[in-house]
Design an enzyme around this catalytic site. Structure first.
Site, short mmCIF file in Angstrom:
data_model
loop_
_atom_site.label_atom_id
_atom_site.label_comp_id
_atom_site.label_asym_id
_atom_site.label_seq_id
_atom_site.Cartn_x
_atom_site.Cartn_y
_atom_site.Cartn_z
N LYS A 90 -49.71 11.44 22.14
CA LYS A 90 -49.06 10.43 22.97
C LYS A 90 -48.22 11.19 24.00
O LYS A 90 -47.31 11.92 23.64
CB LYS A 90 -48.19 9.55 22.07
CG LYS A 90 -47.37 8.52 22.80
CD LYS A 90 -46.56 7.70 21.80
CE LYS A 90 -45.35 7.10 22.46
NZ LYS A 90 -44.39 6.54 21.50
N LYS A 131 -41.15 -5.64 24.36
CA LYS A 131 -41.20 -6.24 23.03
C LYS A 131 -39.81 -6.38 22.45
O LYS A 131 -38.96 -5.51 22.64
CB LYS A 131 -41.97 -5.31 22.11
CG LYS A 131 -43.43 -5.52 22.17
CD LYS A 131 -44.05 -5.21 20.82
CE LYS A 131 -45.51 -5.52 20.90
NZ LYS A 131 -46.27 -4.42 21.50
N GLU A 160 -53.04 2.36 31.62
CA GLU A 160 -52.63 3.45 30.72
C GLU A 160 -53.60 3.61 29.55
O GLU A 160 -54.43 2.72 29.28
CB GLU A 160 -51.22 3.21 30.19
CG GLU A 160 -51.08 1.94 29.36
CD GLU A 160 -49.91 1.98 28.38
OE1 GLU A 160 -49.79 2.96 27.62
OE2 GLU A 160 -49.13 1.01 28.36
N1 PSU Z 1 -44.91 -1.22 23.90
C1 PSU Z 1 -45.93 -2.06 23.64
N2 PSU Z 1 -47.19 -1.56 23.60
C2 PSU Z 1 -47.46 -0.23 23.81
C3 PSU Z 1 -46.37 0.64 24.09
C4 PSU Z 1 -45.12 0.09 24.13
O1 PSU Z 1 -45.71 -3.23 23.46
O2 PSU Z 1 -48.63 0.19 23.75
C5 PSU Z 1 -46.63 2.09 24.38
C6 PSU Z 1 -46.68 2.32 25.91
O3 PSU Z 1 -47.61 3.34 26.20
C7 PSU Z 1 -45.28 2.78 26.22
C8 PSU Z 1 -44.96 3.61 24.99
O4 PSU Z 1 -45.17 3.54 27.41
O5 PSU Z 1 -45.54 2.89 23.91
C9 PSU Z 1 -43.47 3.80 24.78
O6 PSU Z 1 -43.25 4.66 23.71
P1 PSU Z 1 -41.76 5.22 23.42
O7 PSU Z 1 -40.99 4.01 22.98
O8 PSU Z 1 -41.94 6.23 22.33
O9 PSU Z 1 -41.28 5.82 24.69
#
Ligand code: PSU
Ligand code: MN
Length: 299
Positions: A86, A159, A25
């Site tokens: 994003k 996380k 990604e």
């Molecule tokens: N969690 C991490 N590192 C990241 C992301 C999430 O530990 O880089 C990034 C990934 O690209 C994931 C996105 O798909 O954030 C999720 O964002 P949201 O919670 O806004 O859906």
């Protein structure tokens, strides 16, 4: 749809010759890590795959196309630009039609990998159900795409900025298979385990077999492989909890919500840990790329 896909030369060749390919990604590059470490990491991940005779395909949206496999110059643009969008599912059409620069999240990378015929994808951590989701409704699009796009995602769990029990419940509701690689504890990204239990799987061969069986049965959902960070690199769960709580407090003070929240928390944690979390983050992604390559070879 094919007219929107632009393959790099290497990826095109590899797919044509049925050689193993893994997707990577780009949000992790643009929003997940600071420059210049992000650039180094992007290069290193690709190098690890190549050493294992697997072709890496980093995915992003650029110039009205879905790019499958990036040249160094493209990676540099993504790593440096500060106006990169994003991109999750809802954003794909807009960013392509308006010819903007977009970094793909786990959700959008899965969608693009599936279009390209790539079945395995390595990342760091997936998005999930945020703490207090009962008030904010903040549930990542990643979880929905895992339930409907047939791609194997290798991550170090999620996380602990997220609510891990709620994230696992949600995945169960959506019918997403989750396997702990050589563990029955769901890993918590910086820490090799949380107290959440998952099904254990021991070999890349078994992962490939389960995936193939699902596909043959017409169960076209994705699969999450939770690969724990090697213990020697981990930051213990309790220590992380303190850092996470202060990052969460700061997000609340500054009214950070929606798509800004995850990138904000990630960069706060890097600041609070004075870069230690970044080193951990890099190690675990490397570890995930290795496992993804082994699975891609089995497939
Ligand atoms: N969690 C991490 N590192 C990241 C992301 C999430 O530990 O880089 C990034 C990934 O690209 C994931 C996105 O798909 O954030 C999720 O964002 P949201 O919670 O806004 O859906
Ligand atoms: Mn969200």
């Amino acid at each position: 749809m094919k007219k929107y896909l632009e393959f790099s030369k290497n990826v095109k060749e590899a797919l044509k010759n049925k050689q193993p390919v893994i997707a990577l990604e780009s949000t992790i590059i643009s929003h997940g890590m600071p420059y210049p470490q992000n650039m180094e990491v992007a290069g290193r991940l690709e190098a690890i795959a190549r050493e294992m005779d697997v072709t890496p395909a980093t995915i992003c949206l650029m110039d009205g196309k879905v790019k499958i496999g990036l040249e160094k110059a493209d990676l540099e643009i993504l790593a440096k630009a500060n106006n990169v969008a994003k991109v999750s599912r809802r954003d794909i059409g807009r960013i392509i039609a308006l010819k903007k620069l977009g970094a793909t999240t786990v959700a959008a990378t899965m969608i693009a990998a599936n279009w390209a015929g790539i079945k395995v994808f390595a990342t760091g951590g997936i998005g999930g159900v945020h703490r207090n989701a009962e008030d904010t409704f903040d549930v990542s699009n990643d979880l929905i795409e895992l339930s409907r796009v047939p791609v194997i995602v290798v991550s170090a769990g999620a996380k602990a900025i997220l609510d891990l029990p709620k994230t696992l419940e949600y995945l169960e509701t959506m019918g997403v298979p989750i396997y702990g690689y050589k563990t029955d504890r769901f890993p918590a990204f910086y820490s090799s385990q949380s107290n959440q239990v998952v099904d254990k799987i021991d070999t890349p061969r078994q992962i490939a077999d389960i995936y193939k069986t699902n596909i043959e049965l017409g169960l076209n959902n994705g699969m999450l492989i939770a690969n724990p960070i090697p213990e020697k690199y981990e930051i213990p769960f309790d220590e992380m909890e303190k850092y996470i709580n202060s990052a969460l407090e700061k997000a609340t003070e500054n009214n950070i919500t929606g798509r800004e929240l995850t990138p904000f928390l990630l960069s706060e944690i890097v600041k609070i840990t004075e870069g230690k979390s970044l080193q951990t983050n890099i190690k675990l992604v490397e570890n995930n790329v290795q496992l993804a390559c082994e699975i891609a070879k089995e497939l």
